[in-house]
Write a protein that holds these residues in place. Sequence first.
Motif, PDB file in Angstrom:
ATOM      1  N   LYS A 263       0.830  -1.205   0.000  1.00 16.18           N
ATOM      2  CA  LYS A 263       0.000   0.000   0.000  1.00 16.18           C
ATOM      3  C   LYS A 263       0.865   1.256   0.000  1.00 16.18           C
ATOM      4  CE  LYS A 263      -4.159  -1.878   2.215  1.00 16.18           C
ATOM      5  NZ  LYS A 263      -5.062  -1.787   3.404  1.00 16.18           N
ATOM      6  N   HIS A 264       1.964   1.216   0.792  1.00 12.88           N
ATOM      7  CA  HIS A 264       2.863   2.359   0.830  1.00 12.88           C
ATOM      8  C   HIS A 264       3.511   2.580  -0.539  1.00 12.88           C
ATOM      9  CE1 HIS A 264       3.408   2.043   5.481  1.00 12.88           C
ATOM     10  NE2 HIS A 264       2.217   2.489   5.109  1.00 12.88           N
ATOM     11  N   LEU A 265       3.961   1.501  -1.150  1.00 17.63           N
ATOM     12  CA  LEU A 265       4.582   1.622  -2.471  1.00 17.63           C
ATOM     13  C   LEU A 265       3.575   2.092  -3.508  1.00 17.63           C
ATOM     14  CD1 LEU A 265       6.844  -1.561  -2.530  1.00 17.63           C
ATOM     15  CD2 LEU A 265       7.563   0.830  -2.282  1.00 17.63           C
ATOM     16  N   LYS A 266       2.344   1.673  -3.364  1.00 17.53           N
ATOM     17  CA  LYS A 266       1.292   2.104  -4.282  1.00 17.53           C
ATOM     18  C   LYS A 266       1.107   3.614  -4.216  1.00 17.53           C
ATOM     19  CE  LYS A 266      -3.578   1.247  -5.401  1.00 17.53           C
ATOM     20  NZ  LYS A 266      -4.809   0.513  -5.007  1.00 17.53           N
ATOM     21  N   GLY A 267       1.189   4.170  -3.029  1.00 19.65           N
ATOM     22  CA  GLY A 267       1.079   5.619  -2.885  1.00 19.65           C
ATOM     23  C   GLY A 267       2.253   6.339  -3.520  1.00 19.65           C
ATOM     24  N   VAL A 268       3.455   5.792  -3.346  1.00 15.61           N
ATOM     25  CA  VAL A 268       4.637   6.406  -3.954  1.00 15.61           C
ATOM     26  C   VAL A 268       4.524   6.390  -5.470  1.00 15.61           C
ATOM     27  CG1 VAL A 268       7.135   6.208  -4.242  1.00 15.61           C
ATOM     28  CG2 VAL A 268       6.103   5.875  -1.982  1.00 15.61           C
ATOM     29  N   PHE A 269       4.098   5.264  -6.034  1.00 17.71           N
ATOM     30  CA  PHE A 269       3.924   5.168  -7.488  1.00 17.71           C
ATOM     31  C   PHE A 269       2.871   6.173  -7.964  1.00 17.71           C
ATOM     32  CE2 PHE A 269       5.317   0.515  -7.197  1.00 17.71           C
ATOM     33  CZ  PHE A 269       6.645   0.874  -7.396  1.00 17.71           C
ATOM     34  N   GLY A 270       1.864   6.398  -7.155  1.00 21.92           N
ATOM     35  CA  GLY A 270       0.856   7.391  -7.519  1.00 21.92           C
ATOM     36  C   GLY A 270       1.436   8.790  -7.590  1.00 21.92           C
ATOM     37  N   VAL A 271       2.319   9.134  -6.624  1.00 25.75           N
ATOM     38  CA  VAL A 271       2.954  10.449  -6.633  1.00 25.75           C
ATOM     39  C   VAL A 271       3.876  10.581  -7.847  1.00 25.75           C
ATOM     40  CG1 VAL A 271       4.536  11.969  -5.385  1.00 25.75           C
ATOM     41  CG2 VAL A 271       2.790  10.692  -4.139  1.00 25.75           C
ATOM     42  N   ILE A 272       4.649   9.521  -8.161  1.00 20.27           N
ATOM     43  CA  ILE A 272       5.527   9.549  -9.338  1.00 20.27           C
ATOM     44  C   ILE A 272       4.701   9.726 -10.611  1.00 20.27           C
ATOM     45  CG2 ILE A 272       7.132   8.172 -10.729  1.00 20.27           C
ATOM     46  CD1 ILE A 272       8.087   6.876  -8.120  1.00 20.27           C
ATOM     47  N   LEU A 273       3.589   9.001 -10.682  1.00 22.09           N
ATOM     48  CA  LEU A 273       2.730   9.121 -11.859  1.00 22.09           C
ATOM     49  C   LEU A 273       2.181  10.542 -11.988  1.00 22.09           C
ATOM     50  CD1 LEU A 273       1.286   7.740 -14.216  1.00 22.09           C
ATOM     51  CD2 LEU A 273      -0.544   7.112 -12.626  1.00 22.09           C
ATOM     52  N   LEU A 274       1.807  11.147 -10.864  1.00 18.59           N
ATOM     53  CA  LEU A 274       1.304  12.513 -10.905  1.00 18.59           C
ATOM     54  C   LEU A 274       2.386  13.479 -11.393  1.00 18.59           C
ATOM     55  CD1 LEU A 274      -0.892  14.629 -10.234  1.00 18.59           C
ATOM     56  CD2 LEU A 274       0.058  14.708  -7.916  1.00 18.59           C
ATOM     57  N   LEU A 275       3.607  13.300 -10.901  1.00 19.43           N
ATOM     58  CA  LEU A 275       4.712  14.184 -11.291  1.00 19.43           C
ATOM     59  C   LEU A 275       5.033  14.026 -12.772  1.00 19.43           C
ATOM     60  CD1 LEU A 275       6.784  16.227 -10.219  1.00 19.43           C
ATOM     61  CD2 LEU A 275       8.305  14.303  -9.741  1.00 19.43           C
ATOM     62  N   VAL A 276       5.093  12.794 -13.259  1.00 23.28           N
ATOM     63  CA  VAL A 276       5.377  12.546 -14.673  1.00 23.28           C
ATOM     64  C   VAL A 276       4.263  13.099 -15.550  1.00 23.28           C
ATOM     65  CG1 VAL A 276       5.666  10.736 -16.410  1.00 23.28           C
ATOM     66  CG2 VAL A 276       6.837  10.550 -14.203  1.00 23.28           C
ATOM     67  N   SER A 277       3.031  12.909 -15.122  1.00 18.52           N
ATOM     68  CA  SER A 277       1.893  13.406 -15.910  1.00 18.52           C
ATOM     69  C   SER A 277       1.919  14.928 -16.014  1.00 18.52           C
ATOM     70  CB  SER A 277       0.578  12.952 -15.261  1.00 18.52           C
ATOM     71  OG  SER A 277       0.498  11.545 -15.206  1.00 18.52           O
TER      72      SER A 277
ATOM     73  N   TRP B  86      -1.972   9.789  -0.283  1.00 20.75           N
ATOM     74  CA  TRP B  86      -1.415   8.618  -0.969  1.00 20.75           C
ATOM     75  C   TRP B  86      -0.269   7.999  -0.171  1.00 20.75           C
ATOM     76  CZ3 TRP B  86      -1.145  10.960  -6.598  1.00 20.75           C
ATOM     77  CH2 TRP B  86      -2.455  11.059  -7.086  1.00 20.75           C
ATOM     78  N   VAL B  87       0.609   8.835   0.356  1.00 16.00           N
ATOM     79  CA  VAL B  87       1.721   8.358   1.187  1.00 16.00           C
ATOM     80  C   VAL B  87       1.363   8.601   2.641  1.00 16.00           C
ATOM     81  CG1 VAL B  87       4.157   8.643   1.758  1.00 16.00           C
ATOM     82  CG2 VAL B  87       3.407   8.837  -0.627  1.00 16.00           C
ATOM     83  N   TRP B  88       1.370   7.541   3.412  1.00 17.42           N
ATOM     84  CA  TRP B  88       1.018   7.659   4.824  1.00 17.42           C
ATOM     85  C   TRP B  88       1.896   6.736   5.652  1.00 17.42           C
ATOM     86  CZ3 TRP B  88      -0.787   3.094   6.993  1.00 17.42           C
ATOM     87  CH2 TRP B  88      -1.210   2.108   6.079  1.00 17.42           C
ATOM     88  N   LYS B  89       2.090   7.133   6.889  1.00 16.94           N
ATOM     89  CA  LYS B  89       2.900   6.349   7.828  1.00 16.94           C
ATOM     90  C   LYS B  89       2.072   6.092   9.079  1.00 16.94           C
ATOM     91  CE  LYS B  89       6.674   5.591   7.035  1.00 16.94           C
ATOM     92  NZ  LYS B  89       7.942   6.345   7.147  1.00 16.94           N
TER      93      LYS B  89
END
Length: 397
Positions: free
Chosen positions: A6-20, A148-151
Amino acid sequence: MRKGLKHLKGVFGVILLLVSAFIYAMFQGGFVSWFLFYLVIPLSAYSFLLFFYSISKLEVERTIETRQVFSGGRFSATIHVKRNNRFPLMYTSFEEKVSKNLLQTTSKQITFWGWRKEFKWTYEIEHIPRGEHELEGVIMRVSDLFGWVWKEAFIPSKKTILVFPNLTEMVYIPIETRYDQGATASRIQTMKDTSMATGVRAYQPGDRVSWIHWKSFARTQTLKTKEFEDRQSQDLFILMDRSPSPLFEDIVDLTASIMQAIVRNHSLSAFLSIGETRLYIPTVQNEEQLHRVLYHLTKVQADLKKPIEQVIVNDSSLAQVTSLLYLTSKISYEWIESIQKTATNLRVCTCFLVKQKDLKLTQDEIAFHQYAASRGFNIQIITKERFAQAFLEVNRS
């Protein structure tokens, strides 16, 4: 593993947002598209930093604001959380991890922590149930702007709290302190008080040697026996019914109130509670012994699986009872028979029958109460609203 994914999924979401955002700025061009891209950069950078930030190295201190808690009352505590850096934390939530019987009453706190090193949070639990509850620690959750990223981290800080039964102030009047002058007839036998001699009579075979009046024998050379006054003891034996009942909490509150009233009146009593576990205290006379009873009543549950009349038949502590107070919400013919078989020295028996307010007795219940009275048992119906007058009503009857 699932949490890690789940944590990695949030990171990938942030990367996708930045790339987009970058692709959109490259193809679209113009001030607005590049402005959006540069706006996403700090937000994404914070998300990445939060992903690698450790929130486990935190200190938690808990201060209990409520000194003594009673059933159904309010419990208050303050949580003080400290950290050793000023990394900005955005959406932060705190939750007290508690034992299972408090899950429905716990509360959470959501705040924007920011740059602060310390945070204080005061929470309250309304209508806290009776029992021994465990406060295990604080669960802390932090997320970025998008969620998306949470601890999440658990900071242990164990604390046990005792929620005592409700104590009603009542005036304790001994149920039966009458001597034979003016006492009413009863099928329950009386006992002679050998500490109070009222006269002498001629010796009869079977009299105890300790009853012989030796001074009279020295003068007359004739055996004389002391005569004693019949007395009914002020010492009570408290028996609490732990059978499952909707009114069990009221029975516990009444028991605790009675034990407190007896001790404050400087009287003596014994206490018996039978269920999955058995607690018998032969003497309850001081605050230390009372605290032992209250601690038991704090944790006790309605866990008597057998009918109580089957359990008390084999209980040796009832064999020498002379004055019994039974606290219950239901009573039966079998119970009366069991008590008469077991407590062979019983002189006085009063039953506090806890009922709901404005509940009328059926014809069968009225007939049963008449039967109990004919066998020497005094049944007093009592509601929670009249706990304070419990002993006053007994003495009026």
